[in-house]
Write a protein that holds these residues in place. Structure first.
Motif, PDB file in Angstrom:
ATOM      1  N   ALA A 309      26.819 -10.540   6.049  1.00 44.62           N
ATOM      2  CA  ALA A 309      26.066  -9.683   5.135  1.00 44.62           C
ATOM      3  C   ALA A 309      26.950  -8.667   4.437  1.00 44.62           C
ATOM      4  O   ALA A 309      26.636  -8.214   3.330  1.00 44.62           O
ATOM      5  N   THR A 310      28.066  -8.283   5.084  1.00 40.32           N
ATOM      6  CA  THR A 310      28.926  -7.254   4.496  1.00 40.32           C
ATOM      7  C   THR A 310      30.195  -7.831   3.878  1.00 40.32           C
ATOM      8  O   THR A 310      31.082  -7.072   3.475  1.00 40.32           O
ATOM      9  N   SER A 311      30.297  -9.149   3.807  1.00 39.31           N
ATOM     10  CA  SER A 311      31.491  -9.754   3.217  1.00 39.31           C
ATOM     11  C   SER A 311      31.490  -9.630   1.695  1.00 39.31           C
ATOM     12  O   SER A 311      32.536  -9.729   1.066  1.00 39.31           O
ATOM     13  N   ARG A 312      30.317  -9.413   1.117  1.00 43.18           N
ATOM     14  CA  ARG A 312      30.214  -9.196  -0.328  1.00 43.18           C
ATOM     15  C   ARG A 312      30.039  -7.709  -0.610  1.00 43.18           C
ATOM     16  O   ARG A 312      29.268  -7.024   0.073  1.00 43.18           O
ATOM     17  N   ARG A 313      30.729  -7.210  -1.602  1.00 37.96           N
ATOM     18  CA  ARG A 313      30.700  -5.781  -1.885  1.00 37.96           C
ATOM     19  C   ARG A 313      29.306  -5.283  -2.246  1.00 37.96           C
ATOM     20  O   ARG A 313      28.927  -4.158  -1.913  1.00 37.96           O
ATOM     21  N   SER A 314      28.533  -6.117  -2.914  1.00 37.29           N
ATOM     22  CA  SER A 314      27.170  -5.704  -3.264  1.00 37.29           C
ATOM     23  C   SER A 314      26.327  -5.511  -2.011  1.00 37.29           C
ATOM     24  O   SER A 314      25.514  -4.574  -1.929  1.00 37.29           O
TER      25      SER A 314
END
Length: 355
Positions: A309-314
């Motif tokens: 869930a936190t691998s993408r900056r958004s």
């Protein structure tokens, strides 16, 4: 011939030795390093870890922790532990407490290097010693895991951790997790005048380079004196193809590790240690694989989900605002992290307890 050799004198190995001594096994720990062993880690014990250590007679000094707080700029959300207090404990303090308990239990610790392993139908030879079984608790980059052919290399970009201590009065009784675009900083009070700050990231750079991504945190520690040396660890993600090979069982980080994100390492290590010793007592090493999967299922699922869930900056930027809007979900997640992992008893094919 001894009943059990434990390779590795960190928390996982020492906990295994304590469980083995309690079970009446003749056990020896083999550890190359002499003296107190330090390691880069967040140093926050969840309530489940505090309870598991207490059950082994280990009560390390530290700073009480009431819960977890997420911070992203001006936004913050926190949740208290529902199952008791956690504790911030210096890794060296924890190692000393476990070492004293092992000595009090009459377990020998021999400082020898371990190079290679041989086993047959009756026992295992390692480090010039022979025993019926061996527990490999030799850490994140376990040489025994590799020598047994159980290592599963990963080629993806992996996270690393850096830790520093500051001599400063803690400003919170919660573990603070500060979120930036490419890193998290974990702030753990470990004494009344000492705070540990660990940074996890996939990016290269010095500790100061990474800390600059957290202006509020940087301001808090800017005038504080550093205590001790910086420590680093990684890559954090380590996979094993199995947790057993013949008469050898992998425990702790050596058995596989996802990430430090959820802070469950010590609780899981103590639970795995108990399960491994139960398997040795029963003479049923194969059952440990199933027990390991059961004990680590929640950790592996939750940690992998948070990492994804936190691998993408958004997604990272939305994490704390979402937790603010859904405090019940954040509280439930914190409660899940705080609960102990129970070794339990393995069930036989008849459905009855096997011990």
């Amino acid at each position: 011939m001894k009943d059990l050799l434990v390779v590795g004198g960190g928390p996982a190995g020492l906990a295994t030795a304590l469980h083995a001594a309690r079970a009446g096994l003749d056990v020896t720990v083999l550890e190359q390093r002499v003296g107190t062993v330090d390691k880069a880690c967040g140093e926050g014990l969840m309530p489940g870890a505090v309870a598991a250590l207490a059950d082994l007679g280990v009560d390390p000094a530290g700073h009480d922790l009431l819960g977890i707080r997420y911070v992203a700029g001006a936004r913050r959300v926190e949740a208290d532990f529902r199952s008791g207090r956690g504790r911030g404990v210096r890794r060296t303090t924890l190692h000393d407490a476990l070492s004293r308990a092992v000595a009090d239990a009459g377990v020998a610790v021999e400082h020898v290097g371990v190079h290679g392993i041989e086993q047959d139908d009756e026992g295992v030879t390692v480090g010039g010693h022979r025993a019926r079984y061996v527990v490999a608790a030799d850490g994140l980059h376990s040489p025994l895991r590799r020598s047994l052919g159980l290592d599963r290399p990963r080629r993806r970009q992996l996270r690393r951790g850096l830790r520093r201590h500051y001599t400063v009065r803690p400003w919170s009784d919660h573990v603070e997790v500060h979120w930036a675009r490419d890193a998290e900083a974990y702030v753990t009070p470990v004494a009344d005048d000492l705070v540990g700050v660990a940074v996890l990231t996939t990016r290269t750079g010095s500790y100061d380079d990474h800390l600059a991504a957290f202006p509020e945190l940087l301001d808090r520690v800017a005038s504080a004196a550093r205590s001790g040396s910086d420590r680093g660890a990684g890559p954090l993600r380590q996979d094993a193809t199995a947790r057993t090979a013949g008469r050898v069982l992998l425990v702790g980080d050596a058995a596989g590790y996802v990430d430090a994100l959820t802070g469950e390492g010590i609780a899981l290590a103590v639970a795995q240690a108990g399960a491994a010793v139960q398997a040795v007592v029963r003479g049923d090493v194969a059952a440990y694989e199933q027990d390991w999967r059961r004990l680590t299922r929640r950790y592996r699922w939750l940690t992998s989900a948070l990492l994804g869930a936190t691998s993408r900056r958004s997604s990272r930027s939305a994490l704390v605002p979402t937790a603010e809007r859904l405090p019940w979900l954040f509280g439930a997640t914190v409660d899940a992290l705080a609960r102990p992992a129970h070794a339990g008893a393995h069930s036989s094919p008849t459905g009855q307890s096997a011990g």
